[in-house]
Design a protein around this motif. Structure first.
Motif, PDB file in Angstrom:
ATOM      1  N   LYS A 216      45.280  36.718  33.976  1.00  0.00           N
ATOM      2  CA  LYS A 216      45.846  37.984  34.454  1.00  0.00           C
ATOM      3  C   LYS A 216      45.483  38.221  35.917  1.00  0.00           C
ATOM      4  N   VAL A 217      44.262  37.870  36.292  1.00  0.00           N
ATOM      5  CA  VAL A 217      43.847  38.016  37.693  1.00  0.00           C
ATOM      6  C   VAL A 217      44.651  37.084  38.592  1.00  0.00           C
ATOM      7  N   ALA A 218      44.925  35.883  38.116  1.00  0.00           N
ATOM      8  CA  ALA A 218      45.727  34.948  38.912  1.00  0.00           C
ATOM      9  C   ALA A 218      47.130  35.511  39.154  1.00  0.00           C
ATOM     10  N   ASP A 219      47.750  36.044  38.121  1.00  0.00           N
ATOM     11  CA  ASP A 219      49.072  36.652  38.288  1.00  0.00           C
ATOM     12  C   ASP A 219      49.002  37.839  39.242  1.00  0.00           C
ATOM     13  N   LEU A 220      47.967  38.643  39.112  1.00  0.00           N
ATOM     14  CA  LEU A 220      47.818  39.807  39.989  1.00  0.00           C
ATOM     15  C   LEU A 220      47.625  39.377  41.438  1.00  0.00           C
ATOM     16  N   THR A 221      46.879  38.312  41.652  1.00  0.00           N
ATOM     17  CA  THR A 221      46.667  37.810  43.020  1.00  0.00           C
ATOM     18  C   THR A 221      47.997  37.464  43.675  1.00  0.00           C
ATOM     19  N   ARG A 222      48.836  36.764  42.951  1.00  0.00           N
ATOM     20  CA  ARG A 222      50.138  36.374  43.507  1.00  0.00           C
ATOM     21  C   ARG A 222      50.993  37.612  43.785  1.00  0.00           C
ATOM     22  N   ARG A 223      50.955  38.587  42.887  1.00  0.00           N
ATOM     23  CA  ARG A 223      51.771  39.789  43.086  1.00  0.00           C
ATOM     24  C   ARG A 223      51.285  40.600  44.285  1.00  0.00           C
ATOM     25  N   LEU A 224      49.964  40.778  44.393  1.00  0.00           N
ATOM     26  CA  LEU A 224      49.429  41.560  45.513  1.00  0.00           C
ATOM     27  C   LEU A 224      49.694  40.869  46.846  1.00  0.00           C
ATOM     28  N   ARG A 225      49.607  39.561  46.868  1.00  0.00           N
ATOM     29  CA  ARG A 225      49.925  38.837  48.100  1.00  0.00           C
ATOM     30  C   ARG A 225      51.396  39.033  48.475  1.00  0.00           C
ATOM     31  N   SER A 226      52.251  39.052  47.472  1.00  0.00           N
ATOM     32  CA  SER A 226      53.672  39.261  47.763  1.00  0.00           C
ATOM     33  C   SER A 226      53.935  40.667  48.280  1.00  0.00           C
ATOM     34  N   GLU A 227      53.012  41.577  47.989  1.00  0.00           N
ATOM     35  CA  GLU A 227      53.132  42.956  48.463  1.00  0.00           C
ATOM     36  C   GLU A 227      52.405  43.183  49.786  1.00  0.00           C
ATOM     37  N   GLY A 228      51.894  42.097  50.374  1.00  0.00           N
ATOM     38  CA  GLY A 228      51.334  42.178  51.712  1.00  0.00           C
ATOM     39  C   GLY A 228      49.825  42.265  51.803  1.00  0.00           C
ATOM     40  N   HIS A 229      49.127  42.145  50.695  1.00  0.00           N
ATOM     41  CA  HIS A 229      47.669  42.240  50.711  1.00  0.00           C
ATOM     42  C   HIS A 229      47.054  40.853  50.906  1.00  0.00           C
ATOM     43  N   SER A 230      45.970  40.828  51.663  1.00  0.00           N
ATOM     44  CA  SER A 230      45.246  39.583  51.893  1.00  0.00           C
ATOM     45  C   SER A 230      44.148  39.456  50.839  1.00  0.00           C
ATOM     46  N   ILE A 231      44.393  38.663  49.819  1.00  0.00           N
ATOM     47  CA  ILE A 231      43.425  38.469  48.744  1.00  0.00           C
ATOM     48  C   ILE A 231      42.674  37.164  49.021  1.00  0.00           C
ATOM     49  N   GLU A 232      41.467  37.325  49.576  1.00  0.00           N
ATOM     50  CA  GLU A 232      40.686  36.165  50.001  1.00  0.00           C
ATOM     51  C   GLU A 232      39.597  35.791  49.005  1.00  0.00           C
ATOM     52  N   ARG A 233      39.214  36.738  48.170  1.00  0.00           N
ATOM     53  CA  ARG A 233      38.010  36.562  47.353  1.00  0.00           C
ATOM     54  C   ARG A 233      38.274  37.093  45.951  1.00  0.00           C
ATOM     55  N   LEU A 234      37.834  36.337  44.952  1.00  0.00           N
ATOM     56  CA  LEU A 234      37.915  36.784  43.562  1.00  0.00           C
ATOM     57  C   LEU A 234      36.500  36.880  43.001  1.00  0.00           C
ATOM     58  N   ASP A 235      36.124  38.094  42.619  1.00  0.00           N
ATOM     59  CA  ASP A 235      34.845  38.311  41.953  1.00  0.00           C
ATOM     60  C   ASP A 235      35.132  38.326  40.459  1.00  0.00           C
ATOM     61  N   LEU A 236      34.666  37.296  39.762  1.00  0.00           N
ATOM     62  CA  LEU A 236      35.019  37.101  38.353  1.00  0.00           C
ATOM     63  C   LEU A 236      33.953  37.608  37.392  1.00  0.00           C
ATOM     64  N   GLY A 237      32.934  38.292  37.923  1.00  0.00           N
ATOM     65  CA  GLY A 237      31.933  38.902  37.071  1.00  0.00           C
ATOM     66  C   GLY A 237      30.995  37.886  36.452  1.00  0.00           C
ATOM     67  N   GLY A 238      30.325  38.314  35.397  1.00  0.00           N
ATOM     68  CA  GLY A 238      29.392  37.446  34.675  1.00  0.00           C
ATOM     69  C   GLY A 238      29.702  37.518  33.199  1.00  0.00           C
ATOM     70  N   GLY A 239      28.650  37.434  32.379  1.00  0.00           N
ATOM     71  CA  GLY A 239      28.820  37.678  30.962  1.00  0.00           C
ATOM     72  C   GLY A 239      28.635  36.497  30.044  1.00  0.00           C
ATOM     73  N   LEU A 240      28.472  35.279  30.586  1.00  0.00           N
ATOM     74  CA  LEU A 240      28.311  34.115  29.722  1.00  0.00           C
ATOM     75  C   LEU A 240      27.028  34.256  28.903  1.00  0.00           C
ATOM     76  N   GLY A 241      27.132  34.053  27.583  1.00  0.00           N
ATOM     77  CA  GLY A 241      26.026  34.320  26.677  1.00  0.00           C
ATOM     78  C   GLY A 241      25.022  33.195  26.577  1.00  0.00           C
ATOM     79  N   ILE A 242      23.899  33.526  25.925  1.00  0.00           N
ATOM     80  CA  ILE A 242      22.848  32.545  25.677  1.00  0.00           C
ATOM     81  C   ILE A 242      22.582  32.482  24.174  1.00  0.00           C
ATOM     82  N   PRO A 243      21.977  31.399  23.688  1.00  0.00           N
ATOM     83  CA  PRO A 243      21.650  31.293  22.263  1.00  0.00           C
ATOM     84  C   PRO A 243      20.327  31.996  21.966  1.00  0.00           C
ATOM     85  N   TYR A 244      20.393  33.187  21.408  1.00  0.00           N
ATOM     86  CA  TYR A 244      19.165  33.906  21.074  1.00  0.00           C
ATOM     87  C   TYR A 244      18.494  33.325  19.838  1.00  0.00           C
TER      88      TYR A 244
END
Length: 421
Positions: A216-244
Motif C-alpha cells: 500500500k505504501v508503494a502504491d501511495l508513493t507512486r500516486r503522491l509523486r504523480s501529484e507533485g510530491h518529492s517522496i525521498e524516504r520511506l520510514d517503514l517502522g518496526g515491529g518484528l517479533g522475538i521468540p519469548y
C-alpha cells in the motif's frame, strides 16, 4: 541468538557469571549483553544492504543512555517519542541528523527542542500536529522535514494493545485521505515533505501483514509523486517479533524482513528507514531475581521472588510469557515441578507465571527471566515504594552498573511536605 549461556554449570552473560554480578549489586537487577545488542543491530544493517538505509533504534524499548551510546557508536539512528527520549539520544552522543521524532502527541515545546537541537525528521501523525509544527518552525525561522504517518488499516495479528495499523487505532491518518493531507502539508510554510511513514504494530510473528502495508505504501508513493510530491524516504517502522518461549516456532529473521522490503518497495529509489526495538534489545537482556520463599499452597506451590510487577510489568499487563531459568544449571535428569512464580507486591496480578515447570528451587536461589531487555526497565515503576532496580551492561569478561539502585532516602527526598501540614 543471545549471549546468556551456561558455563561450568553457571549462567553467564558473555564471560561474566550472573552469580558474581548478583553478589556485587544485589537482586533484582537487569543485565544486558553488549555482544547481543551489537549482533542484532548488524543483522538489520546487513539485511538492508545495498539499499540506502538507516536503522533507527526504538528508544521506547530500552532507553538507558549507555545502551544508546553503544548502538549510536555503531551508526544507529534513534526513534524517539518524547522530549525526554530526545534528550537521552543526544546525551548518548547521537547527532540530530540521525534522530527521528515519532508519536501522536508531540507538544510545541518538544517540537522546539528538536528543531533547535537538530532533527532528521518528524513523523507527523495528524493535521493539527502538522499545523502546530509549521507554526513553531516559522517562529524559529527554520523548515521542519516531515514524513506523514499513514494508517493502512492492516491487521498486524498481534496483541490488541500493541497493534497500531488498524483503522480504529489512534495512530496516523487514514491512507485514503493521504492526497489531501499531503497537499495541505506542502502548502504550509514551515514544512518540507520528504517521505511517508507507516508502522502497524509490535511483536509481529509473520511477514504477511508487513507485505500488505508496504505494498500500500508503494502504491501511495507512486500516486503522491504523480501529484507533485518529492517522496525521498520511506520510514517503514518496526515491529518484528522475538521468540519469548524457546519451544515456540521462531518468528521471521531480519534477513527475511529485509528481502520483503526489497521486494515491495525496493524499486522506488527511496532511502529506507526502519525502527526496530524489541528485536535488537529483547533477547539482549535478562531480569535476575532471588527466591524469597517457597510457599506450599492449596494444591500448588508458590515461588515468591524479589522481583515484582513493578520491575517487569509485561506478564501482568499483556499476559506475556518469559522463559524462567535457574542461574545454577539443573541436572539433565532432574525432575521438574510446577510453580506459580509470583512477586511480593500486594496484587494478585503480581504473577509472572502459573504452573511453570521448573527444576526444584529453594530460598536464596537465583533465577533469570529471559528476553527481558525490551519493555522491561523502561516500563518499571516504584509501586509499593520499591526502588527502581539496577541495570548492568556486560562486555566480554567485565561489567558495569549503568543505572544504580536509588536509596530510600533519595526516593523520599522527592516528596515535599507543605508548610501548612
Amino acid at each position: 541468538m543471545d549471549h546468556f549461556l551456561y558455563h561450568n554449570g553457571l549462567l553467564h552473560a558473555e564471560g561474566v557469571a550472573i552469580a558474581d554480578i548478583a553478589a556485587t549489586v544485589g537482586t533484582p537487577f537487569y543485565c544486558y549483553s553488549a555482544a547481543t545488542l551489537t549482533r542484532h543491530y548488524h543483522l538489520f544493517t546487513e539485511a538492508l544492504t545495498p539499499m540506502p538505509h538507516l536503522v533507527c533504534f526504538a528508544i521506547k524499548s530500552l532507553s538507558n543512555v549507555a545502551v544508546l551510546k553503544l548502538l549510536g557508536d555503531l551508526g544507529a539512528g534513534m526513534d524517539v517519542v518524547s522530549g525526554g527520549e530526545y534528550r537521552r539520544a543526544r546525551a548518548a552522543g547521537v547527532p540530530g541528523e540521525r534522530i527521528v521524532f515519532s508519536g501522536v502527541g508531540k507538544t510545541r515545546e518538544e517540537m522546539r527542542l528538536a528543531l533547535t537541537g537538530g532533527i532528521r525528521q518528524f513523523n507527523v501523525e495528524s493535521e493539527p500536529e502538522m499545523r502546530a509544527l509549521s507554526e513553531v518552525a516559522v517562529s524559529l525561522g527554520v523548515v521542519a522535514p516531515i514524513t506523514i504517518r499513514v494508517n493502512p488499516d492492516v491487521d498486524a495479528k498481534t496483541h490488541e494493545k500493541i497493534a497500531t495499523g488498524k483503522s480504529e487505532n489512534k495512530f496516523g491518518i487514514p491512507i485514503a485521505r493521504a492526497s489531501e493531507v499531503y497537499a495541505e502539508a506542502a502548502a504550509l510554510p514551515g514544512l518540507r515533505v520528504i517521505g511517508i511513514d507507516v508502522h502497524i504494530g509490535s511483536q509481529l510473528t509473520e511477514l504477511e501483514p508487513f507485505e500488505q502495508a508496504y505494498l500500500k505504501v508503494a502504491d501511495l508513493t507512486r500516486r503522491l509523486r504523480s501529484e507533485g510530491h518529492s517522496i525521498e524516504r520511506l520510514d517503514l517502522g518496526g515491529g518484528l517479533g522475538i521468540p519469548y518461549a524457546r519451544s515456540n516456532e521462531a518468528p521471521p529473521l531480519p534477513t527475511d524482513y529485509g528481502a520483503l522490503i526489497k521486494r515491495t518497495v525496493g524499486d522506488l529509489g527511496c532511502e529506507i528507514e526502519i525502527e526496530p526495538g524489541r528485536l535488537i534489545s529483547g533477547n539482549a537482556g535478562i531480569l535476575v531475581s532471588s527466591v524469597i520463599y517457597v510457599k506450599n499452597g492449596e494444591g500448588r506451590d508458590f515461588l515468591i521472588v524479589d522481583a515484582a510487577m513493578n520491575d517487569l510489568v509485561r506478564p501482568s499487563m499483556y499476559g506475556a510469557h518469559h522463559d524462567i531459568v535457574p542461574v545454577v544449571e539443573p541436572a539433565v535428569a532432574q525432575d521438574l515441578q510446577p510453580y506459580d512464580v509470583v512477586g511480593p507486591v500486594c496484587e494478585t496480578g503480581d504473577t509472572f507465571a502459573k504452573q511453570r515447570a521448573l527444576a526444584p528451587l529453594a530460598e536464596g536461589d537465583l533465577i533469570a527471566f529471559r528476553s527481558a531487555g525490551a519493555y522491561g526497565s523502561v516500563m518499571a515503576s516504584e509501586y509499593n515504594t520499591r526502588p527502581l532496580i539496577p541495570e548492568v551492561l556486560v562486555k566480554g569478561d567485565h561489567f558495569a552498573v549503568i543505572r544504580a539502585r536509588p536509596t530510600f532516602d533519595e526516593i523520599l527526598s522527592r516528596d515535599t511536605i507543605p508548610a501548612w501540614l
